[in-house]
Design a protein around this motif. Structure first.
Motif, PDB file in Angstrom:
ATOM      1  N   GLU A  76       0.825  -1.206   0.000  1.00 51.64           N
ATOM      2  CA  GLU A  76       0.000   0.000   0.000  1.00 51.64           C
ATOM      3  C   GLU A  76       0.862   1.260   0.000  1.00 51.64           C
ATOM      4  OE1 GLU A  76      -2.839  -0.217   3.121  1.00 51.64           O
ATOM      5  OE2 GLU A  76      -4.088  -1.700   2.088  1.00 51.64           O
ATOM      6  N   ARG A  77       2.018   1.208   0.698  1.00 59.11           N
ATOM      7  CA  ARG A  77       2.926   2.361   0.700  1.00 59.11           C
ATOM      8  C   ARG A  77       3.460   2.631  -0.700  1.00 59.11           C
ATOM      9  NH1 ARG A  77       7.750   1.829   4.678  1.00 59.11           N
ATOM     10  NH2 ARG A  77       8.132   3.934   3.894  1.00 59.11           N
ATOM     11  N   ILE A  78       3.668   1.572  -1.459  1.00 58.24           N
ATOM     12  CA  ILE A  78       4.219   1.725  -2.805  1.00 58.24           C
ATOM     13  C   ILE A  78       3.135   2.140  -3.794  1.00 58.24           C
ATOM     14  CG2 ILE A  78       5.406   0.550  -4.695  1.00 58.24           C
ATOM     15  CD1 ILE A  78       6.493  -1.439  -2.588  1.00 58.24           C
ATOM     16  N   LEU A  79       2.020   1.415  -3.781  1.00 57.00           N
ATOM     17  CA  LEU A  79       1.040   1.533  -4.853  1.00 57.00           C
ATOM     18  C   LEU A  79       0.125   2.739  -4.730  1.00 57.00           C
ATOM     19  CD1 LEU A  79       0.105  -2.249  -5.119  1.00 57.00           C
ATOM     20  CD2 LEU A  79       1.652  -0.950  -6.587  1.00 57.00           C
ATOM     21  N   ALA A  80      -0.090   3.227  -3.505  1.00 54.92           N
ATOM     22  CA  ALA A  80      -1.000   4.363  -3.326  1.00 54.92           C
ATOM     23  C   ALA A  80      -0.526   5.576  -4.119  1.00 54.92           C
ATOM     24  CB  ALA A  80      -1.118   4.701  -1.846  1.00 54.92           C
ATOM     25  N   ARG A  81       0.773   5.833  -4.106  1.00 51.10           N
ATOM     26  CA  ARG A  81       1.296   7.003  -4.822  1.00 51.10           C
ATOM     27  C   ARG A  81       1.357   6.774  -6.326  1.00 51.10           C
ATOM     28  NH1 ARG A  81       7.057   6.110  -5.396  1.00 51.10           N
ATOM     29  NH2 ARG A  81       7.409   8.320  -5.770  1.00 51.10           N
ATOM     30  N   TRP A  82       1.217   5.515  -6.754  1.00 51.55           N
ATOM     31  CA  TRP A  82       1.195   5.224  -8.187  1.00 51.55           C
ATOM     32  C   TRP A  82      -0.220   5.228  -8.757  1.00 51.55           C
ATOM     33  CZ3 TRP A  82       4.956   0.407  -8.615  1.00 51.55           C
ATOM     34  CH2 TRP A  82       6.253   0.822  -8.270  1.00 51.55           C
ATOM     35  N   GLY A  83      -1.220   5.329  -7.883  1.00 48.38           N
ATOM     36  CA  GLY A  83      -2.598   5.295  -8.358  1.00 48.38           C
ATOM     37  C   GLY A  83      -3.059   3.911  -8.754  1.00 48.38           C
ATOM     38  N   CYS A  84      -2.427   2.870  -8.196  1.00 45.52           N
ATOM     39  CA  CYS A  84      -2.793   1.488  -8.514  1.00 45.52           C
ATOM     40  C   CYS A  84      -3.593   0.881  -7.366  1.00 45.52           C
ATOM     41  CB  CYS A  84      -1.544   0.633  -8.748  1.00 45.52           C
ATOM     42  SG  CYS A  84      -0.509   1.187 -10.115  1.00 45.52           S
ATOM     43  N   GLY A  85      -4.515  -0.004  -7.690  1.00 43.60           N
ATOM     44  CA  GLY A  85      -5.257  -0.717  -6.672  1.00 43.60           C
ATOM     45  C   GLY A  85      -4.495  -1.939  -6.197  1.00 43.60           C
ATOM     46  N   PHE A  86      -4.855  -2.428  -5.009  1.00 47.70           N
ATOM     47  CA  PHE A  86      -4.199  -3.617  -4.469  1.00 47.70           C
ATOM     48  C   PHE A  86      -5.229  -4.501  -3.785  1.00 47.70           C
ATOM     49  CE2 PHE A  86      -2.071  -5.796  -0.860  1.00 47.70           C
ATOM     50  CZ  PHE A  86      -1.290  -6.666  -1.616  1.00 47.70           C
ATOM     51  N   VAL A  87      -5.174  -5.789  -4.080  1.00 50.48           N
ATOM     52  CA  VAL A  87      -6.037  -6.785  -3.456  1.00 50.48           C
ATOM     53  C   VAL A  87      -5.149  -7.830  -2.800  1.00 50.48           C
ATOM     54  CG1 VAL A  87      -7.781  -8.572  -3.820  1.00 50.48           C
ATOM     55  CG2 VAL A  87      -7.893  -6.443  -5.136  1.00 50.48           C
ATOM     56  N   GLN A  88      -5.260  -7.957  -1.477  1.00 48.15           N
ATOM     57  CA  GLN A  88      -4.497  -8.998  -0.796  1.00 48.15           C
ATOM     58  C   GLN A  88      -5.339 -10.264  -0.753  1.00 48.15           C
ATOM     59  OE1 GLN A  88      -3.143  -8.167   3.198  1.00 48.15           O
ATOM     60  NE2 GLN A  88      -2.179 -10.187   3.402  1.00 48.15           N
ATOM     61  N   ALA A  89      -5.000 -11.189  -1.614  1.00 49.63           N
ATOM     62  CA  ALA A  89      -5.726 -12.452  -1.714  1.00 49.63           C
ATOM     63  C   ALA A  89      -4.894 -13.411  -2.546  1.00 49.63           C
ATOM     64  CB  ALA A  89      -7.098 -12.247  -2.361  1.00 49.63           C
ATOM     65  N   TYR A 409      17.474   0.355  -5.980  1.00 47.24           N
ATOM     66  CA  TYR A 409      16.171  -0.295  -6.130  1.00 47.24           C
ATOM     67  C   TYR A 409      15.117   0.400  -5.283  1.00 47.24           C
ATOM     68  CZ  TYR A 409      12.392  -3.625  -6.204  1.00 47.24           C
ATOM     69  OH  TYR A 409      11.147  -4.188  -6.356  1.00 47.24           O
ATOM     70  N   TRP A 410      15.448   0.745  -4.034  1.00 50.61           N
ATOM     71  CA  TRP A 410      14.471   1.440  -3.188  1.00 50.61           C
ATOM     72  C   TRP A 410      14.048   2.765  -3.821  1.00 50.61           C
ATOM     73  CZ3 TRP A 410      12.148  -1.698  -0.371  1.00 50.61           C
ATOM     74  CH2 TRP A 410      12.785  -2.663   0.405  1.00 50.61           C
ATOM     75  N   LEU A 411      14.990   3.439  -4.499  1.00 51.16           N
ATOM     76  CA  LEU A 411      14.649   4.708  -5.151  1.00 51.16           C
ATOM     77  C   LEU A 411      13.628   4.516  -6.273  1.00 51.16           C
ATOM     78  CD1 LEU A 411      18.053   6.608  -5.455  1.00 51.16           C
ATOM     79  CD2 LEU A 411      16.072   7.255  -4.073  1.00 51.16           C
ATOM     80  N   LYS A 412      13.607   3.327  -6.871  1.00 55.17           N
ATOM     81  CA  LYS A 412      12.659   3.074  -7.953  1.00 55.17           C
ATOM     82  C   LYS A 412      11.223   2.973  -7.451  1.00 55.17           C
ATOM     83  CE  LYS A 412      15.582   0.748 -11.366  1.00 55.17           C
ATOM     84  NZ  LYS A 412      15.760  -0.473 -12.184  1.00 55.17           N
ATOM     85  N   ILE A 413      11.047   2.562  -6.200  1.00 51.68           N
ATOM     86  CA  ILE A 413       9.691   2.295  -5.728  1.00 51.68           C
ATOM     87  C   ILE A 413       9.238   3.214  -4.598  1.00 51.68           C
ATOM     88  CG2 ILE A 413       9.809  -0.122  -6.439  1.00 51.68           C
ATOM     89  CD1 ILE A 413      10.301  -0.901  -3.545  1.00 51.68           C
ATOM     90  N   LEU A 414      10.136   4.064  -4.079  1.00 46.16           N
ATOM     91  CA  LEU A 414       9.790   4.951  -2.969  1.00 46.16           C
ATOM     92  C   LEU A 414      10.262   6.371  -3.248  1.00 46.16           C
ATOM     93  CD1 LEU A 414      10.863   2.696   0.048  1.00 46.16           C
ATOM     94  CD2 LEU A 414       8.512   3.205  -0.646  1.00 46.16           C
ATOM     95  N   PRO A 415       9.626   7.371  -2.632  1.00 47.68           N
ATOM     96  CA  PRO A 415      10.147   8.739  -2.727  1.00 47.68           C
ATOM     97  C   PRO A 415      11.554   8.803  -2.132  1.00 47.68           C
ATOM     98  CG  PRO A 415       7.934   8.714  -1.789  1.00 47.68           C
ATOM     99  CD  PRO A 415       8.389   7.294  -1.841  1.00 47.68           C
ATOM    100  N   PHE A 416      12.352   9.767  -2.580  1.00 49.08           N
ATOM    101  CA  PHE A 416      13.755   9.818  -2.177  1.00 49.08           C
ATOM    102  C   PHE A 416      13.922   9.843  -0.663  1.00 49.08           C
ATOM    103  CE2 PHE A 416      17.535  12.184  -0.909  1.00 49.08           C
ATOM    104  CZ  PHE A 416      18.527  11.460  -1.553  1.00 49.08           C
ATOM    105  N   HIS A 417      13.177  10.702   0.039  1.00 48.33           N
ATOM    106  CA  HIS A 417      13.396  10.842   1.475  1.00 48.33           C
ATOM    107  C   HIS A 417      13.002   9.575   2.228  1.00 48.33           C
ATOM    108  CE1 HIS A 417       9.100  11.826   1.191  1.00 48.33           C
ATOM    109  NE2 HIS A 417       9.008  11.590   2.484  1.00 48.33           N
TER     110      HIS A 417
END
Length: 434
Positions: A76-89, A409-417
């Motif tokens: 959710e931390r990754i996908l929320a800022r990308w505008g993608c939905g997530f289903v845990q199942a 790799y972390w920079l690819k999926i998270l904001p810099f800070h």
């Protein structure tokens, strides 16, 4: 006024390839992206060995959480800022004809385009007793289970019990080498400090090939072997696991190739048919195959359980792409299989995402191009071997390259800070175990 159609893209499995596809599709007005994964967190596999060997942290949930943070992050931390939905199942069924995915909670998820990124499972090659007795290192839960087993031994030792820990690692690829090295580095350090004696622990690394890390130049493999032996790891080459009987692992010289003599093997007991060794911990890192979930699509798979794809990452089903370890891709230039690496999974995912956009717009699809990826092998503590093209570096320089690759790799999926904060925190956490 007509509404702009948004195509529904489902991504099954949010590992390296699945996340890369989502990242490529983010922000596109043409698609609505949803990822489905049974787990709530994304595991960074190159750091799992650090979790498995994090013995200086407490045994409670606080200690395990501190270790886990450096190797996992909430989807959710990754996908929320990308505008993608997530289903845990968990995915229960896939119907490519009707273009519907059903999850284990009973919900149905229709799609226009599907990206399959189910990942891998360990391949035990039918070795008797191995699957039942061995640990693997393919998930965060696996890493924590290994850590708990070794911590049990350390606790008994602290209480004054006369116990010894014998560990056998099967597989001399990257995972086997880095885990054996980190385990030995810890025990070697405790031995220097006087907490353990040489007879209190033993690590054997078994590899069926005549050298470790066969994808590297011979000189690099030799340097890795020298480092492991310095740490006290007993490396057994040209040797395979024949079967596992309770706490005994039966080893044998690897099968001979046509025209090959027994004298050509470097196996230390080639004159014997087999030899048995006791082991309290067996760690299997000797091979992977495509996840069993790939069978849900009803498509043909190769002998490794992977879905054959063409160079555009398209499978033999309408609007279905497969990426990562569950995809069998042949490099169109070399004619060789694309190796199962995090870097190749990321490039596959990015290409699948791009080709979905291109297909929507009626553009020609692009083909995969294999690159010679840098190889970084951690070798215990602040020591690693880095191989990039014709350049090889070991020791602290290799360790610095490895840290830079992880931060990238972390920079690819998270904001810099956020990436910087999490990376620094996990680095200090793991370095405290050295």
């Amino acid at each position: 006024m007509s509404m702009h159609k948004r195509f529904r893209v489902l991504i099954l499995g949010a590992g390296f390839g699945g996340l890369a596809a989502a990242r490529r599709l983010r922000g596109s007005p043409d698609v609505e992206v949803t990822l489905i994964d049974r787990n709530a967190t994304h595991s960074y596999y190159p750091m799992l060995y650090e979790v498995a060997t994090g013995f200086r942290h407490g045994r409670d949930m606080v200690g395990e959480a501190a270790l886990s943070r450096g190797a996992s992050i909430s989807y959710e931390r990754i996908l929320a800022r990308w505008g993608c939905g997530f289903v845990q199942a968990a995915v229960a069924a896939v119907d490519p004809g009707k273009k519907v995915v059903r999850t284990d909670d009973g919900d149905e998820h229709p799609y226009d385009h599907l990206v399959v990124s189910f990942g891998f499972t360990s391949d035990f090659f039918g070795i008797a007793g191995l699957e039942e007795r061995a640990f693997t290192l393919s998930s965060l839960e696996d890493a924590l289970a290994i850590r708990r087993r070794v911590m049990d031994y350390l606790d008994r030792k602290k209480r004054g019990q006369e116990v010894s820990l014998r560990i056998l690692v099967g597989g001399g690829g990257a995972t086997g080498v880095e885990t054996a090295a980190e385990l030995a580095n810890f025990f070697h350090g405790r031995q220097k400090a006087g907490d353990l004696h040489s007879g209190d622990w033993n690590i054997r690394l078994v590899e069926a090939s005549p050298r470790l890390l066969s994808m590297l130049p011979t000189e690099a493999s030799a340097a890795v072997l020298k480092r492991l032996e310095k740490l006290g790891v007993k490396v057994m080459l040209d040797t395979c696991i024949k079967r596992v009987e309770d706490r005994h692992v039966v080893l044998a010289p690897r099968p001979l190739r046509p025209g090959e003599s027994l004298d050509a093997l470097v196996c230390e007991f080639r004159a014997e048919a087999e030899r048995s060794f006791e082991a309290e911990v067996i760690l299997w890192c000797g091979g992977i195959r495509g996840s069993a979930s790939t069978a849900m699509l009803g498509l043909a798979v190769d002998r490794k359980g992977r879905i054959p794809v063409d160079p555009t990452m398209a499978a033999q089903a309408p609007d279905v792409f497969a990426v990562g370890d569950c995809a069998a891709l042949t490099d169109p230039e070399s004619g060789k299989p694309v190796p199962n690496l995090a870097q190749s999974a990321i490039e596959m995912g990015e290409l699948a995402g791009e080709n979905i956009i291109r297909r929507i717009h009626g553009l020609p699809l692009r083909s995969f191009r294999f690159h010679a990826y840098p190889t970084v092998i951690p070798l215990g503590g602040k020591n690693a071997l880095a191989h990039i093209g014709t350049w090889t570096a070991a020791g602290l320089v290799g360790f610095a390259v490895r840290q830079a690759a992880s931060f990238g790799y972390w920079l690819k999926i998270l904001p810099f800070h956020v990436a910087l904060r999490d990376f620094v925190r996990s680095t200090f956490s793991y370095m405290s175990n050295d």
